[in-house]
Design a protein around this motif. Structure first.
Motif, PDB file in Angstrom:
ATOM      1  N   GLU A  50     -13.342  44.346   7.644  1.00 55.03           N
ATOM      2  CA  GLU A  50     -14.672  44.831   7.260  1.00 55.03           C
ATOM      3  C   GLU A  50     -14.925  44.600   5.768  1.00 55.03           C
ATOM      4  OE1 GLU A  50     -12.630  46.569   9.171  1.00 55.03           O
ATOM      5  OE2 GLU A  50     -13.746  47.310  10.908  1.00 55.03           O
ATOM      6  N   GLY A  51     -16.096  44.104   5.446  1.00 55.20           N
ATOM      7  CA  GLY A  51     -16.457  43.883   4.047  1.00 55.20           C
ATOM      8  C   GLY A  51     -15.927  42.581   3.474  1.00 55.20           C
ATOM      9  N   SER A  94     -20.746  38.363   7.480  1.00 54.66           N
ATOM     10  CA  SER A  94     -22.203  38.310   7.732  1.00 54.66           C
ATOM     11  C   SER A  94     -22.912  37.573   6.606  1.00 54.66           C
ATOM     12  CB  SER A  94     -22.784  39.718   7.865  1.00 54.66           C
ATOM     13  OG  SER A  94     -22.110  40.414   8.876  1.00 54.66           O
ATOM     14  N   THR A  95     -22.474  37.822   5.362  1.00 58.80           N
ATOM     15  CA  THR A  95     -23.067  37.168   4.195  1.00 58.80           C
ATOM     16  C   THR A  95     -22.902  35.659   4.303  1.00 58.80           C
ATOM     17  OG1 THR A  95     -22.403  39.099   2.899  1.00 58.80           O
ATOM     18  CG2 THR A  95     -22.978  37.103   1.660  1.00 58.80           C
ATOM     19  N   PHE A 126     -13.061  30.198   9.712  1.00 59.49           N
ATOM     20  CA  PHE A 126     -12.919  30.561   8.308  1.00 59.49           C
ATOM     21  C   PHE A 126     -12.401  31.992   8.252  1.00 59.49           C
ATOM     22  CE2 PHE A 126     -16.319  27.377   8.549  1.00 59.49           C
ATOM     23  CZ  PHE A 126     -15.761  26.398   7.728  1.00 59.49           C
ATOM     24  N   TYR A 127     -11.183  32.139   7.744  1.00 61.36           N
ATOM     25  CA  TYR A 127     -10.625  33.487   7.595  1.00 61.36           C
ATOM     26  C   TYR A 127     -10.836  33.945   6.155  1.00 61.36           C
ATOM     27  CZ  TYR A 127      -7.235  37.098   6.572  1.00 61.36           C
ATOM     28  OH  TYR A 127      -6.654  38.248   6.104  1.00 61.36           O
ATOM     29  N   LEU A 128     -11.677  34.950   5.981  1.00 63.22           N
ATOM     30  CA  LEU A 128     -12.002  35.473   4.656  1.00 63.22           C
ATOM     31  C   LEU A 128     -10.977  36.550   4.305  1.00 63.22           C
ATOM     32  CD1 LEU A 128     -15.896  35.660   5.067  1.00 63.22           C
ATOM     33  CD2 LEU A 128     -14.485  33.751   4.266  1.00 63.22           C
ATOM     34  N   TRP A 147     -12.531  48.334   0.944  1.00 67.49           N
ATOM     35  CA  TRP A 147     -13.032  49.705   0.792  1.00 67.49           C
ATOM     36  C   TRP A 147     -14.116  49.806  -0.272  1.00 67.49           C
ATOM     37  CZ3 TRP A 147      -7.840  52.802   1.520  1.00 67.49           C
ATOM     38  CH2 TRP A 147      -7.609  52.890   2.899  1.00 67.49           C
ATOM     39  N   GLU A 148     -13.910  49.084  -1.396  1.00 63.42           N
ATOM     40  CA  GLU A 148     -14.948  49.085  -2.443  1.00 63.42           C
ATOM     41  C   GLU A 148     -16.284  48.614  -1.866  1.00 63.42           C
ATOM     42  OE1 GLU A 148     -13.968  46.479  -5.744  1.00 63.42           O
ATOM     43  OE2 GLU A 148     -12.133  47.660  -6.057  1.00 63.42           O
ATOM     44  N   ARG A 149     -16.226  47.499  -1.125  1.00 62.47           N
ATOM     45  CA  ARG A 149     -17.481  46.931  -0.592  1.00 62.47           C
ATOM     46  C   ARG A 149     -18.075  47.835   0.480  1.00 62.47           C
ATOM     47  NH1 ARG A 149     -16.056  40.496  -0.007  1.00 62.47           N
ATOM     48  NH2 ARG A 149     -15.469  40.136  -2.182  1.00 62.47           N
TER      49      ARG A 149
END
Ligand SMILES: Nc1ncnc2c1ncn2[C@@H]1O[C@H](COP(=O)(O)OP(=O)(O)OP(=O)(O)O)[C@@H](O)[C@H]1O
Ligand SMILES: [Mg+2]
Length: 224
Positions: A29-30, A34-35, A150-152, A160-162
């Motif tokens: 997550e984060g 999606s971006t 694509f593995y980000l 957690w910050e995002r």
């Protein structure tokens, strides 16, 4: 570990329509899936492709109901129950959307999460094991893999910050603790090693533009 899994890769295939591609984005997550999908859609449409973006679990009427059942579950599900719900959603998505779309020329399907999420979440973090999850995908149509993934890759703290900046209510998986997230990252990294021809690991701690540039450079190499 990876040697004992190599033989399971022989059950897998990729779609074969010329000039059509199946892509997926993976990461915790984060991580920016999606971006980056929004960016990818733009550059692929500019290249003259028809683009269909889908998310997992979900993407079909039946799959969206399963998504609710999983992500809004108030009781912890048995890992096998969880895994089979994801697979049911995936099989339906392949049948209804992914495969028909890819039969057409110059078409690209982009998936926000796919098999590697199941390997990381249920295989590693929920401890079903990669072997079990890979074996559950042996039969058509679940044995269909993307051409490129694509593995980000981001550390837990960045996730957690995002997520905090985004400030949404936490769902079923987002409320898990640090150990769980570290297991996910381990799971993804191991799968990136096993499927090194398919999965490109991207250091996604950089800016949105840095990550996009990296993805675009890779796309230019195999999508003309
Ligand atoms: N490279 C980046 N640097 C800084 N912030 C980013 C970056 N990429 C995405 N973000 C921001 O981080 C947040 C999460 O990004 P995004 O929604 O794309 O992640 P995701 O992987 O789709 O997450 P989820 O799995 O929860 O859907 C958003 O607020 C987004 O604007
Ligand atoms: Mg997202």
């Amino acid at each position: 570990m990876q040697n004992s899994l190599q033989h399971l890769k022989s059950f897998y295939i990729t779609p074969e329509t010329p000039e059509s591609y199946f892509l997926s984005l993976e990461g915790i997550e984060g991580s920016g899936k999606s971006t980056q999908i929004k960016f990818l859609e733009k550059i692929l449409i500019k290249k003259g492709y028809r683009v269909l973006s889908l998310r997992e679990p979900g993407g079909t009427e039946f799959g969206e109901r399963l998504r609710e059942a999983i992500l809004k579950s108030s009781t912890p599900l048995h890992p096998l129950a969880e895994c089979h719900l994801f697979l049911a959603s995936r099989a339906q998505l392949l049948k209804e959307k992914i495969l028909p779309f890819l039969l057409q020329p110059k078409s690209i399907v982009i998936l926000d999460r796919y098999i590697d999420s199941t390997l990381a979440y249920q295989g590693q973090a929920r401890k079903l094991g990669f072997k079990t999850v890979l074996e559950l995908h042996q039969h058509n149509p679940l044995n269909i893999l993307p051409h490129r993934t694509f593995y980000l890759d981001i550390p837990l703290e960045v996730s957690w910050e995002r997520q905090n900046l985004r400030g949404q209510e936490k769902d079923y998986f987002e409320s898990e603790k640090a150990d769980f997230y570290n297991e996910l990252i381990t799971g993804y990294q191991q799968m990136a090693g096993l499927f090194s021809d398919r999965i490109l690991t991207i250091d996604a701690r950089g800016s949105v533009e840095e990550v996009s540039t990296y993805i675009e450079q890779d796309i230019e190499r195999f999508i003309k």
